[in-house]
Motif scaffolding. Structure first.
Motif, PDB file in Angstrom:
ATOM      1  N   LEU A  85      59.477  -3.339 -45.803  1.00 23.74           N
ATOM      2  CA  LEU A  85      58.181  -2.511 -46.162  1.00 23.74           C
ATOM      3  C   LEU A  85      58.373  -1.377 -44.817  1.00 23.74           C
ATOM      4  CD1 LEU A  85      55.842  -4.753 -48.003  1.00 23.74           C
ATOM      5  CD2 LEU A  85      56.912  -2.566 -49.102  1.00 23.74           C
ATOM      6  N   ASP A  86      58.710  -1.946 -43.716  1.00 30.70           N
ATOM      7  CA  ASP A  86      58.566  -1.458 -42.553  1.00 30.70           C
ATOM      8  C   ASP A  86      59.403   0.789 -42.405  1.00 30.70           C
ATOM      9  OD1 ASP A  86      57.263  -3.886 -41.036  1.00 30.70           O
ATOM     10  OD2 ASP A  86      59.627  -4.390 -40.707  1.00 30.70           O
ATOM     11  N   HIS A  87      60.402   0.583 -43.613  1.00 34.10           N
ATOM     12  CA  HIS A  87      60.470   1.369 -43.255  1.00 34.10           C
ATOM     13  C   HIS A  87      60.190   2.559 -44.215  1.00 34.10           C
ATOM     14  CE1 HIS A  87      64.671   4.359 -43.866  1.00 34.10           C
ATOM     15  NE2 HIS A  87      64.460   4.611 -44.694  1.00 34.10           N
ATOM     16  N   PRO A  88      59.523   2.654 -44.939  1.00 30.47           N
ATOM     17  CA  PRO A  88      58.881   3.676 -45.341  1.00 30.47           C
ATOM     18  C   PRO A  88      56.953   2.981 -45.180  1.00 30.47           C
ATOM     19  CG  PRO A  88      58.131   1.822 -47.335  1.00 30.47           C
ATOM     20  CD  PRO A  88      59.879   1.359 -46.103  1.00 30.47           C
ATOM     21  N   ALA A  89      56.672   2.819 -43.896  1.00 30.69           N
ATOM     22  CA  ALA A  89      56.132   2.588 -43.209  1.00 30.69           C
ATOM     23  C   ALA A  89      56.301   3.757 -41.843  1.00 30.69           C
ATOM     24  CB  ALA A  89      55.362   1.343 -42.719  1.00 30.69           C
ATOM     25  N   ASP A  90      57.281   3.750 -41.286  1.00 31.15           N
ATOM     26  CA  ASP A  90      57.906   4.833 -40.353  1.00 31.15           C
ATOM     27  C   ASP A  90      57.879   5.909 -40.711  1.00 31.15           C
ATOM     28  OD1 ASP A  90      58.097   2.851 -38.798  1.00 31.15           O
ATOM     29  OD2 ASP A  90      60.149   1.796 -38.991  1.00 31.15           O
ATOM     30  N   ARG A  91      58.636   5.874 -41.976  1.00 33.14           N
ATOM     31  CA  ARG A  91      58.741   7.126 -42.729  1.00 33.14           C
ATOM     32  C   ARG A  91      57.488   7.876 -43.091  1.00 33.14           C
ATOM     33  NH1 ARG A  91      62.453   7.502 -47.562  1.00 33.14           N
ATOM     34  NH2 ARG A  91      62.164   9.692 -47.547  1.00 33.14           N
ATOM     35  N   ILE A  92      56.488   7.847 -43.337  1.00 33.12           N
ATOM     36  CA  ILE A  92      55.246   7.033 -43.333  1.00 33.12           C
ATOM     37  C   ILE A  92      54.151   7.900 -42.089  1.00 33.12           C
ATOM     38  CG2 ILE A  92      52.367   7.151 -44.075  1.00 33.12           C
ATOM     39  CD1 ILE A  92      53.691   4.900 -46.404  1.00 33.12           C
ATOM     40  N   ASP A  93      54.058   7.485 -41.276  1.00 34.17           N
ATOM     41  CA  ASP A  93      53.733   7.454 -39.691  1.00 34.17           C
ATOM     42  C   ASP A  93      54.887   9.431 -39.032  1.00 34.17           C
ATOM     43  OD1 ASP A  93      52.556   5.753 -39.259  1.00 34.17           O
ATOM     44  OD2 ASP A  93      54.251   3.554 -38.821  1.00 34.17           O
ATOM     45  N   ASP A  94      56.267   9.480 -39.900  1.00 36.82           N
ATOM     46  CA  ASP A  94      56.813  10.111 -38.956  1.00 36.82           C
ATOM     47  C   ASP A  94      56.272  11.861 -40.033  1.00 36.82           C
ATOM     48  OD1 ASP A  94      58.353   8.950 -37.331  1.00 36.82           O
ATOM     49  OD2 ASP A  94      60.018   8.685 -38.939  1.00 36.82           O
ATOM     50  N   GLY A  95      55.989  11.713 -41.149  1.00 40.14           N
ATOM     51  CA  GLY A  95      55.346  12.535 -42.097  1.00 40.14           C
ATOM     52  C   GLY A  95      53.645  12.705 -41.829  1.00 40.14           C
ATOM     53  N   ALA A  96      53.458  11.790 -41.209  1.00 38.39           N
ATOM     54  CA  ALA A  96      51.861  11.984 -40.945  1.00 38.39           C
ATOM     55  C   ALA A  96      52.061  13.361 -39.814  1.00 38.39           C
ATOM     56  CB  ALA A  96      51.374  10.841 -40.937  1.00 38.39           C
ATOM     57  N   ASP A  97      52.401  13.300 -38.737  1.00 39.16           N
ATOM     58  CA  ASP A  97      52.499  13.939 -37.898  1.00 39.16           C
ATOM     59  C   ASP A  97      52.347  15.115 -38.108  1.00 39.16           C
ATOM     60  OD1 ASP A  97      52.060  11.728 -36.111  1.00 39.16           O
ATOM     61  OD2 ASP A  97      53.845  11.522 -35.754  1.00 39.16           O
ATOM     62  N   THR A  98      53.029  16.063 -39.477  1.00 38.74           N
ATOM     63  CA  THR A  98      53.241  16.717 -40.091  1.00 38.74           C
ATOM     64  C   THR A  98      52.075  17.312 -40.952  1.00 38.74           C
ATOM     65  OG1 THR A  98      54.477  16.231 -41.449  1.00 38.74           O
ATOM     66  CG2 THR A  98      55.971  16.992 -39.492  1.00 38.74           C
ATOM     67  N   LEU A  99      51.181  16.756 -41.532  1.00 37.16           N
ATOM     68  CA  LEU A  99      50.341  17.304 -42.018  1.00 37.16           C
ATOM     69  C   LEU A  99      49.234  18.305 -41.840  1.00 37.16           C
ATOM     70  CD1 LEU A  99      49.743  13.700 -43.528  1.00 37.16           C
ATOM     71  CD2 LEU A  99      50.813  15.177 -44.981  1.00 37.16           C
ATOM     72  N   PRO A 100      48.645  18.735 -42.347  1.00 38.57           N
ATOM     73  CA  PRO A 100      47.930  19.711 -41.852  1.00 38.57           C
ATOM     74  C   PRO A 100      46.361  19.580 -41.563  1.00 38.57           C
ATOM     75  CG  PRO A 100      48.104  20.689 -44.012  1.00 38.57           C
ATOM     76  CD  PRO A 100      49.086  19.338 -43.506  1.00 38.57           C
ATOM     77  N   ASP A 101      46.129  18.737 -42.567  1.00 38.59           N
ATOM     78  CA  ASP A 101      44.589  18.081 -42.753  1.00 38.59           C
ATOM     79  C   ASP A 101      44.496  16.780 -42.013  1.00 38.59           C
ATOM     80  OD1 ASP A 101      42.022  17.042 -43.214  1.00 38.59           O
ATOM     81  OD2 ASP A 101      42.116  17.200 -45.234  1.00 38.59           O
ATOM     82  N   PRO A 102      44.265  16.656 -40.869  1.00 39.74           N
ATOM     83  CA  PRO A 102      43.399  15.178 -40.050  1.00 39.74           C
ATOM     84  C   PRO A 102      42.991  14.097 -40.919  1.00 39.74           C
ATOM     85  CG  PRO A 102      43.056  16.847 -38.785  1.00 39.74           C
ATOM     86  CD  PRO A 102      43.151  17.617 -40.186  1.00 39.74           C
ATOM     87  N   GLY A 103      42.488  14.968 -41.687  1.00 38.43           N
ATOM     88  CA  GLY A 103      42.163  12.832 -42.283  1.00 38.43           C
ATOM     89  C   GLY A 103      43.435  12.455 -43.496  1.00 38.43           C
ATOM     90  N   LEU A 104      44.372  13.707 -43.936  1.00 38.74           N
ATOM     91  CA  LEU A 104      44.854  12.902 -44.609  1.00 38.74           C
ATOM     92  C   LEU A 104      46.079  12.295 -43.794  1.00 38.74           C
ATOM     93  CD1 LEU A 104      46.077  15.609 -46.751  1.00 38.74           C
ATOM     94  CD2 LEU A 104      44.829  13.851 -47.737  1.00 38.74           C
ATOM     95  N   ALA A 105      45.729  13.057 -43.045  1.00 40.48           N
ATOM     96  CA  ALA A 105      47.054  12.289 -41.672  1.00 40.48           C
ATOM     97  C   ALA A 105      46.505  10.920 -41.219  1.00 40.48           C
ATOM     98  CB  ALA A 105      47.307  12.942 -40.289  1.00 40.48           C
ATOM     99  N   ALA A 106      44.763  10.148 -41.204  1.00 46.78           N
ATOM    100  CA  ALA A 106      44.205   9.379 -40.740  1.00 46.78           C
ATOM    101  C   ALA A 106      44.554   8.128 -41.892  1.00 46.78           C
ATOM    102  CB  ALA A 106      42.471   9.298 -40.273  1.00 46.78           C
ATOM    103  N   VAL A 107      44.878   8.861 -43.266  1.00 45.86           N
ATOM    104  CA  VAL A 107      45.075   8.381 -44.098  1.00 45.86           C
ATOM    105  C   VAL A 107      46.042   8.041 -44.389  1.00 45.86           C
ATOM    106  CG1 VAL A 107      45.045   8.206 -47.383  1.00 45.86           C
ATOM    107  CG2 VAL A 107      43.435   9.013 -45.742  1.00 45.86           C
ATOM    108  N   ALA A 108      47.417   8.030 -44.155  1.00 45.82           N
ATOM    109  CA  ALA A 108      48.239   8.179 -44.376  1.00 45.82           C
ATOM    110  C   ALA A 108      49.113   7.548 -43.260  1.00 45.82           C
ATOM    111  CB  ALA A 108      49.244   9.014 -44.568  1.00 45.82           C
ATOM    112  N   ALA A 109      48.742   7.118 -41.933  1.00 42.95           N
ATOM    113  CA  ALA A 109      48.965   6.742 -40.477  1.00 42.95           C
ATOM    114  C   ALA A 109      48.316   4.835 -41.299  1.00 42.95           C
ATOM    115  CB  ALA A 109      48.070   6.988 -39.624  1.00 42.95           C
TER     116      ALA A 109
END
Length: 295
Positions: free
Chosen positions: A176-200
């Motif tokens: 589960l660490d690998h998909p978690a790292d991918r989510i963290d990498d994609g969260a930085d590119t989200l335009p909405d800060p709320g979606l980025a917080a949910v992804a993190a």
């Protein structure tokens, strides 16, 4: 004629019943036996020792009992895991013969010599193998008619086999660490800060789940082998069609997935890292331009 009444069936029908406070009868027995033993020790030793000494001695015993009751290891309750560990330690051991120091060391010859991009495996004896990944079916949650349909489809598939077929069921840890790292990498590119917080927050949940629960996944692979690769692939296609009719998710594995399975066979308890290169693939890297090399 009696009327058939529909009834909802819980998804955890195969799990043990929870008797009290979310604990099973076995867990309550462990806690109850520990509590009874501590109470008996208090009655016997209280005239001889101060209460604070008895309390200090009871705390680690109670902590160990609670850890054994609610802890898990490799998908098993910690009490059952310790029981199997003690049985293994007490089981008779056999000594293996060791080669003499002057014996010649040879290279290990694996049964697979090559993997094509379509997933066809070339074997050491000159034959070929094709692997089919199959999902599981909730058999116990189905009605009698559906269960008969699943068994009938499986029987027809078995009756249609004419070559060498092997079914392998394995259990591996979930990475589960690998998909978690991918989510963290994609969260930085989200335009909405709320979606980025949910992804993190979801990435943190996956890491905590991997650390606390030690998740495992069961994998079913069917291997067909024979002297003709085209005939083996036709047999694998028949398997996919037959088992898909029973409700199972079946597909022929491509070369990358087959390579990952071979890596996992050599080290099954290593976290899954998908995307190994094929054995005969040429690994290349892009050389940076001159402008990128300049400071």
């Amino acid at each position: 004629m009696s009327r058939i009444r529909a009834a909802s069936v819980p998804a955890d029908v195969t799990q043990p019943d929870r008797i009290f406070a979310g604990l099973t009868a076995r867990q309550l027995t462990i806690l109850g036996g520990t509590a009874a033993g501590l109470w008996l020790a208090h009655r016997l030793l209280s005239p001889l020792l101060p209460g604070i000494v008895l309390l200090i001695g009871a705390i680690p015993i109670a902590a160990i009992a609670i850890a054994v009751t609610i802890g898990r290891r490799d998908g098993l309750g910690l009490d059952r895991w310790l029981w199997h560990a003690m049985r293994l330690a007490r089981a008779p051991k056999r000594h293996a013969a060791v080669a003499a120091p002057e014996a010649q060391v040879t290279v290990l010859r694996l049964p697979a010599t090559g993997v094509d991009a379509d997933g066809t495996v070339t074997l050491l004896d000159g034959q070929y193998a094709v692997l089919v990944g199959v999902g599981t079916v909730g058999f116990l949650l189905r009605g009698p008619d559906d269960q008969d349909s699943v068994l009938d489809g499986y029987t027809r598939w078995c009756a249609g086999l004419s070559g060498h077929t092997q079914i392998t069921v394995s259990t591996r840890p979930v990475d589960l660490d690998h998909p978690a790292d991918r989510i963290d990498d994609g969260a930085d590119t989200l335009p909405d800060p709320g979606l980025a917080a949910v992804a993190a927050d979801h990435a943190r949940f996956l890491r905590q789940l991997a650390a606390d629960r030690d998740p495992l996944r069961r994998q079913v692979v069917i291997t067909h082998r024979g002297p003709d690769p085209a005939s083996v692939r036709r047999t694998a296609t028949h398997t996919v069609r037959a088992l898909s009719g029973t409700g199972a998710n079946a597909r022929i594995l491509d070369g990358t997935t087959v390579t990952d399975l071979l890596y996992a066979a050599a080290d099954p308890w290593q976290p899954t890292v998908w995307g190994h290169a094929l054995p005969d693939a040429i690994i290349t890297a892009t050389r940076p331009s001159r402008t990128e090399d300049q400071p």
